[in-house]
Each structure stands twice: as C-alpha cells, then as structure tokens.
Design a protein around this motif. Structure first.
Motif, PDB file in Angstrom:
ATOM      1  N   GLY A 235      24.456  61.682 -31.163  1.00  0.00           N
ATOM      2  CA  GLY A 235      23.090  62.151 -31.427  1.00  0.00           C
ATOM      3  C   GLY A 235      22.261  61.205 -32.259  1.00  0.00           C
ATOM      4  N   ARG A 236      22.711  59.959 -32.449  1.00  0.00           N
ATOM      5  CA  ARG A 236      21.927  58.973 -33.186  1.00  0.00           C
ATOM      6  C   ARG A 236      21.115  58.169 -32.182  1.00  0.00           C
ATOM      7  NH1 ARG A 236      25.473  55.290 -36.596  1.00  0.00           N
ATOM      8  NH2 ARG A 236      27.335  56.083 -35.573  1.00  0.00           N
ATOM      9  N   ALA A 237      19.804  58.165 -32.318  1.00  0.00           N
ATOM     10  CA  ALA A 237      18.933  57.502 -31.353  1.00  0.00           C
ATOM     11  C   ALA A 237      18.973  55.991 -31.575  1.00  0.00           C
ATOM     12  CB  ALA A 237      17.512  58.033 -31.474  1.00  0.00           C
ATOM     13  N   VAL A 238      19.909  55.318 -30.931  1.00  0.00           N
ATOM     14  CA  VAL A 238      20.018  53.870 -31.075  1.00  0.00           C
ATOM     15  C   VAL A 238      19.465  53.147 -29.852  1.00  0.00           C
ATOM     16  CG1 VAL A 238      21.989  54.000 -32.628  1.00  0.00           C
ATOM     17  CG2 VAL A 238      22.385  53.913 -30.168  1.00  0.00           C
ATOM     18  N   LEU A 239      19.212  53.869 -28.773  1.00  0.00           N
ATOM     19  CA  LEU A 239      18.650  53.287 -27.562  1.00  0.00           C
ATOM     20  C   LEU A 239      17.189  53.728 -27.414  1.00  0.00           C
ATOM     21  CD1 LEU A 239      21.611  53.944 -25.082  1.00  0.00           C
ATOM     22  CD2 LEU A 239      21.054  51.797 -26.230  1.00  0.00           C
ATOM     23  N   PRO A 240      16.368  52.918 -26.756  1.00  0.00           N
ATOM     24  CA  PRO A 240      14.973  53.342 -26.546  1.00  0.00           C
ATOM     25  C   PRO A 240      14.911  54.553 -25.621  1.00  0.00           C
ATOM     26  CG  PRO A 240      15.476  51.348 -25.292  1.00  0.00           C
ATOM     27  CD  PRO A 240      16.651  51.588 -26.190  1.00  0.00           C
ATOM     28  N   ASP A 241      13.772  55.214 -25.602  1.00  0.00           N
ATOM     29  CA  ASP A 241      13.601  56.376 -24.727  1.00  0.00           C
ATOM     30  C   ASP A 241      13.891  55.983 -23.282  1.00  0.00           C
ATOM     31  OD1 ASP A 241      12.924  57.959 -26.830  1.00  0.00           O
ATOM     32  OD2 ASP A 241      10.756  57.757 -26.538  1.00  0.00           O
ATOM     33  N   HIS A 242      14.664  56.821 -22.591  1.00  0.00           N
ATOM     34  CA  HIS A 242      15.030  56.523 -21.214  1.00  0.00           C
ATOM     35  C   HIS A 242      15.335  57.827 -20.495  1.00  0.00           C
ATOM     36  CE1 HIS A 242      18.800  56.710 -23.511  1.00  0.00           C
ATOM     37  NE2 HIS A 242      19.347  57.191 -22.401  1.00  0.00           N
ATOM     38  N   ASP A 243      15.233  57.798 -19.171  1.00  0.00           N
ATOM     39  CA  ASP A 243      15.582  58.975 -18.388  1.00  0.00           C
ATOM     40  C   ASP A 243      16.627  58.661 -17.326  1.00  0.00           C
ATOM     41  OD1 ASP A 243      14.004  57.440 -16.744  1.00  0.00           O
ATOM     42  OD2 ASP A 243      12.766  59.087 -16.012  1.00  0.00           O
ATOM     43  N   VAL A 244      17.065  57.392 -17.278  1.00  0.00           N
ATOM     44  CA  VAL A 244      18.069  56.960 -16.308  1.00  0.00           C
ATOM     45  C   VAL A 244      19.099  56.087 -17.007  1.00  0.00           C
ATOM     46  CG1 VAL A 244      18.494  55.478 -14.296  1.00  0.00           C
ATOM     47  CG2 VAL A 244      16.577  57.090 -14.279  1.00  0.00           C
ATOM     48  N   VAL A 245      20.381  56.344 -16.701  1.00  0.00           N
ATOM     49  CA  VAL A 245      21.478  55.512 -17.215  1.00  0.00           C
ATOM     50  C   VAL A 245      22.324  55.065 -16.027  1.00  0.00           C
ATOM     51  CG1 VAL A 245      23.554  55.406 -18.640  1.00  0.00           C
ATOM     52  CG2 VAL A 245      21.554  56.695 -19.435  1.00  0.00           C
ATOM     53  N   VAL A 246      22.558  53.765 -15.922  1.00  0.00           N
ATOM     54  CA  VAL A 246      23.494  53.224 -14.938  1.00  0.00           C
ATOM     55  C   VAL A 246      24.756  52.824 -15.692  1.00  0.00           C
ATOM     56  CG1 VAL A 246      23.948  51.446 -13.221  1.00  0.00           C
ATOM     57  CG2 VAL A 246      21.637  52.389 -13.458  1.00  0.00           C
ATOM     58  N   VAL A 247      25.880  53.429 -15.328  1.00  0.00           N
ATOM     59  CA  VAL A 247      27.155  53.143 -15.990  1.00  0.00           C
ATOM     60  C   VAL A 247      27.985  52.274 -15.051  1.00  0.00           C
ATOM     61  CG1 VAL A 247      29.222  54.111 -17.048  1.00  0.00           C
ATOM     62  CG2 VAL A 247      27.047  55.356 -17.195  1.00  0.00           C
ATOM     63  N   ASP A 248      27.999  50.972 -15.304  1.00  0.00           N
ATOM     64  CA  ASP A 248      28.862  50.074 -14.537  1.00  0.00           C
ATOM     65  C   ASP A 248      30.230  50.066 -15.210  1.00  0.00           C
ATOM     66  OD1 ASP A 248      29.821  48.211 -12.739  1.00  0.00           O
ATOM     67  OD2 ASP A 248      28.082  46.879 -12.912  1.00  0.00           O
ATOM     68  N   GLU A 249      31.269  49.662 -14.473  1.00  0.00           N
ATOM     69  CA  GLU A 249      32.647  49.764 -14.969  1.00  0.00           C
ATOM     70  C   GLU A 249      32.906  51.196 -15.465  1.00  0.00           C
ATOM     71  OE1 GLU A 249      33.563  45.282 -16.511  1.00  0.00           O
ATOM     72  OE2 GLU A 249      32.234  46.470 -17.786  1.00  0.00           O
ATOM     73  N   ALA A 250      32.469  52.153 -14.643  1.00  0.00           N
ATOM     74  CA  ALA A 250      32.516  53.568 -15.038  1.00  0.00           C
ATOM     75  C   ALA A 250      33.935  54.086 -15.191  1.00  0.00           C
ATOM     76  CB  ALA A 250      31.761  54.414 -14.017  1.00  0.00           C
ATOM     77  N   HIS A 251      34.923  53.398 -14.618  1.00  0.00           N
ATOM     78  CA  HIS A 251      36.310  53.853 -14.769  1.00  0.00           C
ATOM     79  C   HIS A 251      36.768  53.766 -16.220  1.00  0.00           C
ATOM     80  CE1 HIS A 251      36.462  49.485 -14.099  1.00  0.00           C
ATOM     81  NE2 HIS A 251      37.544  49.494 -14.860  1.00  0.00           N
ATOM     82  N   ASN A 252      36.049  53.002 -17.058  1.00  0.00           N
ATOM     83  CA  ASN A 252      36.403  52.864 -18.475  1.00  0.00           C
ATOM     84  C   ASN A 252      35.595  53.783 -19.391  1.00  0.00           C
ATOM     85  OD1 ASN A 252      38.440  50.862 -18.437  1.00  0.00           O
ATOM     86  ND2 ASN A 252      36.920  49.264 -18.106  1.00  0.00           N
ATOM     87  N   LEU A 253      34.698  54.577 -18.831  1.00  0.00           N
ATOM     88  CA  LEU A 253      33.767  55.344 -19.662  1.00  0.00           C
ATOM     89  C   LEU A 253      34.483  56.309 -20.594  1.00  0.00           C
ATOM     90  CD1 LEU A 253      30.859  56.154 -20.381  1.00  0.00           C
ATOM     91  CD2 LEU A 253      30.943  57.804 -18.491  1.00  0.00           C
ATOM     92  N   VAL A 254      35.423  57.094 -20.070  1.00  0.00           N
ATOM     93  CA  VAL A 254      36.080  58.121 -20.889  1.00  0.00           C
ATOM     94  C   VAL A 254      36.844  57.498 -22.045  1.00  0.00           C
ATOM     95  CG1 VAL A 254      37.889  59.880 -20.884  1.00  0.00           C
ATOM     96  CG2 VAL A 254      36.174  59.857 -19.082  1.00  0.00           C
ATOM     97  N   ASP A 255      37.566  56.426 -21.789  1.00  0.00           N
ATOM     98  CA  ASP A 255      38.331  55.781 -22.853  1.00  0.00           C
ATOM     99  C   ASP A 255      37.418  55.251 -23.950  1.00  0.00           C
ATOM    100  OD1 ASP A 255      40.734  56.324 -21.674  1.00  0.00           O
ATOM    101  OD2 ASP A 255      41.011  54.331 -20.800  1.00  0.00           O
ATOM    102  N   ARG A 256      36.293  54.642 -23.577  1.00  0.00           N
ATOM    103  CA  ARG A 256      35.381  54.082 -24.585  1.00  0.00           C
ATOM    104  C   ARG A 256      34.695  55.183 -25.391  1.00  0.00           C
ATOM    105  NH1 ARG A 256      35.112  48.502 -23.362  1.00  0.00           N
ATOM    106  NH2 ARG A 256      37.107  48.186 -22.294  1.00  0.00           N
ATOM    107  N   VAL A 257      34.312  56.250 -24.736  1.00  0.00           N
ATOM    108  CA  VAL A 257      33.685  57.365 -25.449  1.00  0.00           C
ATOM    109  C   VAL A 257      34.706  58.020 -26.384  1.00  0.00           C
ATOM    110  CG1 VAL A 257      32.647  59.649 -25.186  1.00  0.00           C
ATOM    111  CG2 VAL A 257      31.957  57.786 -23.673  1.00  0.00           C
ATOM    112  N   THR A 258      35.933  58.184 -25.904  1.00  0.00           N
ATOM    113  CA  THR A 258      36.987  58.756 -26.755  1.00  0.00           C
ATOM    114  C   THR A 258      37.206  57.902 -27.988  1.00  0.00           C
ATOM    115  OG1 THR A 258      38.098  59.740 -24.842  1.00  0.00           O
ATOM    116  CG2 THR A 258      39.408  59.458 -26.836  1.00  0.00           C
ATOM    117  N   SER A 259      37.195  56.583 -27.817  1.00  0.00           N
ATOM    118  CA  SER A 259      37.398  55.674 -28.940  1.00  0.00           C
ATOM    119  C   SER A 259      36.309  55.845 -29.993  1.00  0.00           C
ATOM    120  CB  SER A 259      37.424  54.231 -28.437  1.00  0.00           C
ATOM    121  OG  SER A 259      37.615  53.327 -29.500  1.00  0.00           O
ATOM    122  N   VAL A 260      35.061  55.974 -29.557  1.00  0.00           N
ATOM    123  CA  VAL A 260      33.954  56.168 -30.501  1.00  0.00           C
ATOM    124  C   VAL A 260      34.095  57.495 -31.237  1.00  0.00           C
ATOM    125  CG1 VAL A 260      31.460  56.581 -30.647  1.00  0.00           C
ATOM    126  CG2 VAL A 260      32.339  54.684 -29.269  1.00  0.00           C
TER     127      VAL A 260
END
Length: 695
Positions: A235-260
């Motif tokens: 919930g920390r606004a570190v990215l500019p306002d946006h309405d679209v996100v493209v997640v490349d290398e999406a197979h790694n998304l869960v692991d990276r989010v879990t790490s954070v």
C-alpha cells in the motif's frame, strides 16, 4: 502524457506493430501478432490476460506496442514489471529505445519511458555528505574482526565515494564491477530510512527522486516485481498513477511477492535497533531493548530449527518484551515532525526509527501468527533458520504469508488491468496451477484463445471463453501463442526409464555412466542441470576422469564467465544448479544436449512448501500435486527451454529421473514441457546426437 497522434486517437495496434517491425528490420510473426491483438483487447475491456509465448515469439514487442498505444490514448502510464535485472536492462537499453524511435513517425511524437527501482538501489547523497560512520550505519560491521575484510570494505567504500562524483544516475546496477551489499549499505538508504523530499537538504540532487520524477512523466515505467509488490501489496505508493500492469517473467511473480511480504528477526537486528537509538532516547529504554535482544539470542539457541506449530516456551515472552521495548523506543523518538532540528539529528532519528519500527512490526506479527488453533488456516507461517558464517552460527526467525493469492486478487488484479506473460505459464497443459497462486479463479472449461476475435464495436469479445470469480468479479483469459520452433522436429525428449530412481547418496553409478554416454555421443555441447551443487560437482569430477573434453562447473568461476566460455568452446560441457536452469541463452551448436539429473521437487522440509501442502490437503485437495509438483513442473519447463534458443537449433532434452515415466505425476510433468518428439530408448538418443554432431 502528451497528445495523441490524431483527433481520433493513435492508429490501431496492428498498424503500429507492422510499422515497428518494418522499422526494426524484422519480419512478421503470427504468434506476435496474435499476442498483440489479445493484449489490446485486454486493455480495452479491462479483463486480465495470461499469455504463454515461447522463445523467439517477440513477446516484448507484442505487449509494448499496445501498452504504448494505451498510454497515449488514456494519458496514463503503463507499468511493466520484470523479475530479473537482465530483462529490465534489455527493455530499457535495447527494446524501448529502438521501439519508441520506430513509432515516432506514426504517432507524431516519440513515446517516453523510464526505469524505477527501490530507493536502496540508488546512492544517497545526503548519507555520503553527512559522513556517517560505517559501523553506525551497518549493524553487522562490529562483527568484522578480520583486518583484510575491514580493509577490503574500506577500499570499496572509497571507490563508491569516487563513483558518486561521476555518476549521473546513482544506480547500483551501473557500477561495474560491483561491490558487496555491506559496502553498498554505507552509501544508500532504505525507504524507511529516507528523510523524504520535503526534509532532505539535498533532495533536489537526489538520484532516487530524479528517477521518480522521470517515471511520473513517462508513458511506460519499467520496474521489478519487488517494487510492484511494495506498491500494490504494502500500500505504499512508489509507482506513478497507472491503470495497466504488464507482468513479464510472470512465473516468478508469487515468489518475489512472497519474499517482499516475509519478515525476519534476529538478535543482532534487535541489538542494532537499540544502538541506533543511542543518545536519542532515555538510556533505560534502549537498554531494555538491548536486553530483550540478548534474551532472544539465548532462547533461540535452545530451539530446534524448522517450522513452528506453536511458540516454544520462553520465545513468546522474549518476543513480547521486544515488541513492547521497541514500541517504547519508537514513542520516545517521537513522530517524524522535527523540521527545525539539525540535519544530522534528523538523519540519526530516521535511521533509528527505521530499525525500531521493523523490529516492532516483525515481533508483533510473530506473536499473532499462532492466534488460530488450526495451523492450516493461519495466514502466516513461522520458522527458525540457522546459518553459519566465519564459524559462528546465527539463528533467525522468519514469518511469511501462507499464500499471497488473496493479496494479489484484491490489490493487484482488483485495481489494475493485468497482462501476465512468460515462456512458461501452462503447466500440465493448463494455466490453472499458476492462476490459483495469483488469486485468479480456476477455469470453467477451455480458456485458450485460439483465433483472433474481431472487434464488434461493443468493447467486449463475446466469443471468448473467460473465467469470472463471482466473489471478486475478476475476469481473465488464457492464451498460448505457441513458439516459432517446430519442437517435434527440432528436439527429442528422452526419459531414461531404465535408470534407478534417484537416491539420497548422490548420483548413482548408472546415472554417471548415462551422462558420459550422452556427452560422448554429443561430442560435448551439453548443459547439465542438477538439483544440487553437490550433484553437479560429483558429475563434473567423474566426467573429467573419463572424458578428455572441457568440463566447466558452476563455482569454478563467475557464472557469466563460465557461460561465455561454454558458448565459445563448441565441444565443452557446463554443469551447474539453479541459476543455470533459467539463466542460460546459448543458441547454436554449442548447446545441443540438456541433461536434468532429477525432478526438481522442493525440499520436503522447506517451511513454506510443507505448510502450503498441508493447507491444500486440509481443504480436500492434493497438496503434493498443487505445490511440489507445480514447482517442479515450472523448473523443468524452464530447464528444457534452454535447448532451443534459435530457429536453427536442434537437440535433446534428457531427463535422467525414471520417475517421470513411472510415477502417476509424470504425465503432469511431461505435459508441462514443450511438445518434443519423445523416446525412452537410449540407443535412439545416442544415435540422434551422433548424427547431429556429424552434421
């Protein structure tokens, strides 16, 4: 964002893609066109999209073109998130500069882009100019007693100060060769430690603020999964306002989010927080926190490392003491409001607050992790780990979310239109395994988009199959655009069914014999992917005694250097472990054989894996298939993907684990691999490799 190219908006995606491909000297690819059309529909309808696009499809262009068009039309930034620095660098240094210049004549202006990383990735000029002592800023430095290590650290810090006078970006990734994390911490700050633009005396020259300002006015912002997680999940606004996100290398998304989302607590961190408070609070308060940290060190020395079902005796009391003492220090430090004080006082307070708040938050989270009686329903998993460094063993407590699916569903998919893409998303022939981890609903039937669907002007494609979760109203589509490679003709999948199942005592003699036979047949040209460094070294040492060719093994040199040597020496072999499963891109005859020693299941004692499997079992599912087999399938697909990197490549993927052929889950694993021609006959494979070598 700027004005669009015409009164009615930018040209259609198909026209822009054709212009880009022509300007870049490429050729039209069916998969690329299909993916670009699907991405455009997703951005138009607001429905999420998962796209599997094999190597050589040109997927970066396929999502960047519709993303840029959307950014210009909506006058809002599009965020592109990657998992690796390599892809981030490729996008910013190669793909986007060429693409934006190619689109400028068609769009009427050149689209803009920027890269944005976390604050800790940039030099902090205020920290450098304040002259803070390294030992005060790095809680670990008091443990450096080796004079050589101290002098090495000093040399690196001196080099960083010299670099600070030359760099225009302050970006750590631009420093070559790099420095250790310990040295970098002397010239950088975390988000919690940063004074903020309104209070920092050098904010106008801040590298991190410059990057944020550039991102705030860009059409495309390239970032990483960790920043995406901080922005969406924390919930920390570190990215500019946006309405679209493209997640490349999406197979790694869960692991990276879990790490954070994972917290760690050590006695050293508690002690460092107490010392940071120093003279800023009453000594009795900092002493109480210091004592609590020492008490934690004592009780952790008595526990058994591993996952905890409940708080061991004495640990709860120590954690309560740490939580309360850190809160008292936090209150004594006061709110972040003293704008009239000295800059160095404000800096010291901010550093102290950062550590004290982190200690307080993790201690509180650990204490509440066991509130629910049923472990399978607890939101967090807690475990104790042990590491050894310089003959000293250190215990640490960790707390991680059992699942990030709910967070992703509500805070990422619920707020933006998301396009997820990778060469590996469909496991066992379905997107469902990863969709569940992302928090998207399971399929209700065939979700594959197999043909482009014309726009009927309604803004919705009624003929597409989609999945909607009635609870969250999430709608998503799955699309596999295939690959330009003819897998059935270019590659062979060989499962060594005759080998004994892998054991715990290293590679069997039969497996070592198989490796030698395959390498001899291929004349080298082999990449060996092993489940452990011990197995990789065993195979390398054994092969060196039997074969006269060059055997490279991870650990002998820097991984990048080894890959370069492997690519240059056609008849060499390279053996290694996890980073090679996803990080090797060697097209041509240097790589015609990929050997995988065993199914890459996660360790059964891994705290998160075991907890997640138990939770699935408790809900009546198959925890092993959902968690461990999915993990293995993803890695197997990534490993097999090393073989064909160019349209002229040919070769063999050899699975030396007979369980792929004999166990029930083997079908799921094989269904996650590219559609190679398959065999279990070793003579057939050796003959094919010999003919390939002769050709």
């Amino acid at each position: 964002m700027g004005q669009t190219s015409t009164a009615t908006g930018p040209p259609p995606v198909a026209e822009l893609l054709a212009a880009a491909v022509s300007a870049l000297g490429g050729s039209e690819r069916e998969g690329q066109q299909q993916m670009a059309g699907a991405v455009e529909r997703s951005l138009r309808t607001g429905e999420h999209l998962a796209v599997q696009a094999g190597t050589g499809t040109g997927k970066s262009l396929a999502y960047l073109v519709p993303a840029i068009r959307h950014a210009l039309e909506s006058e809002q930034a599009v965020v592109v998130s990657t998992a690796t620095i390599a892809l981030q660098t490729q996008l910013v240094d190669r793909d986007l500069p060429r693409l934006t210049k190619a689109l400028q004549p068609v769009l009427g202006r050149e689209p803009t882009f920027a890269i944005l990383k976390g604050r800790a990735n940039y030099l902090c000029k205020h920290k450098i100019e304040s002259g803070a002592q390294a030992a005060a800023d790095d809680p670990g430095d008091e443990q450096l007693f080796d004079p050589f290590q101290v002098s090495a650290l000093g040399r690196q810090v001196t080099r960083l100060h010299e670099w600070a006078e030359q760099t225009t970006t302050g970006d750590r990734d631009e420093l070559v060769p790099g420095v250790t994390d310990r040295a970098w911490r002397q010239v950088s700050v975390s988000a919690r430690e940063c004074l903020g633009a309104s209070r920092c005396p050098v904010a106008e020259d801040c590298f991190s603020e410059h990057a944020r300002r550039a991102a705030g006015s860009a059409d495309v912002v390239v970032t990483n999964h960790a920043m995406l997680a901080i922005d969406a999940i924390e919930g920390r606004a570190v990215l500019p306002d946006h309405d679209v996100v493209v997640v490349d290398e999406a197979h790694n998304l869960v692991d990276r989010v879990t790490s954070v989302a994972t917290g760690e607590l050590t006695a050293a961190a508690v002690s460092a927080a107490a010392r940071r408070c120093g003279k800023l609070v009453d000594q009795a308060l900092s002493d109480a926190l210091l004592d609590a940290g020492e008490g934690l060190d004592t009780v952790l020395a008595e526990v058994v490392p591993g996952r905890w079902e409940r708080l061991p005796e004495g640990v709860g009391r120590m954690l309560t003491g740490i939580r309360d003492a850190s809160w008292s220090c936090r209150q004594a430090l006061g709110p972040d409001r003293e704008k009239g004080g000295r800059d160095d006082d404000a800096t010291a307070r901010k550093f102290a607050l950062a550590l004290v708040e982190e200690v307080h938050d993790v201690a509180g989270r650990l204490l509440t992790a066991f509130d629910r009686e049923d472990p399978a329903t607890r939101p967090d998993v807690v475990w104790c780990s042990e590491t050894e460094r310089n003959s000293t063993r250190t215990r640490a407590l960790h707390v991680a979310p059992l699942s990030v699916a709910g967070l992703l569903a509500s805070r990422l998919f619920g707020r933006s239109t998301v396009v997820l893409t990778s060469a590996t998303l469909a496991l066992g022939g379905s997107f469902d395994a990863l969709a569940r981890q992302w928090g998207l609903p399971a399929s209700t039937g065939d979700r594959a988009i197999t043909e482009p669907v014309p726009d009927d002007g309604s803004g919705h494609d009624p003929t597409q199959h989609a999945d909607r979760d009635p609870a969250t109203n999430l709608v998503w589509h799955g699309l596999d655009v295939g690959s330009p490679f003819a897998h059935g003709k270019a590659g062979i999948l060989y499962v060594a069914r005759h080998l004994p199942p892998p054991g715990r005592d290293g590679l069997s003699p039969a497996c070592l014999d198989e490796i030698e036979a395959l390498v001899r047949a291929a004349g080298g040209r082999a990449l060996g992917l092993f489940s452990s460094m011990r197995a990789a070294k065993q195979a390398a040492e054994d092969l060196r005694t039997r074969w006269d060719g060059t055997v490279l093994c991870q650990g002998d040199d820097a991984t990048g250097t080894l890959v370069t040597k492997f690519a240059a020496d056609v008849e060499s072999v390279l053996f290694g472990t996890l980073s090679l499963w996803q990080g090797v891109d060697v097209p041509g005859e240097s790589l015609q054989l990929v050997m995988i020693d065993r199914i890459p299941f996660p360790r059964p004692d891994d705290p998160l894996v075991s907890a997640r499997q138990r939770a699935v079992d408790a809900r009546g599912g198959n925890g092993f298939l959902t968690v461990s087999a999915t993990h293995a399938a993803l890695l197997l697909a990534q490993g097999a993907g090393r073989l064909l990197r160019g349209t002229g490549d040919r070769g063999v993927v050899a699975l030396l684990d007979s369980r792929v052929a004999t166990k029930q889950y083997g079908g799921f694993l094989r269904g996650s691999l590219p559609p190679f021609w398959s065999t279990q006959d070793p003579a057939v494979v050796r003959g094919a490799l010999e003919r390939l070598r002769g050709a």
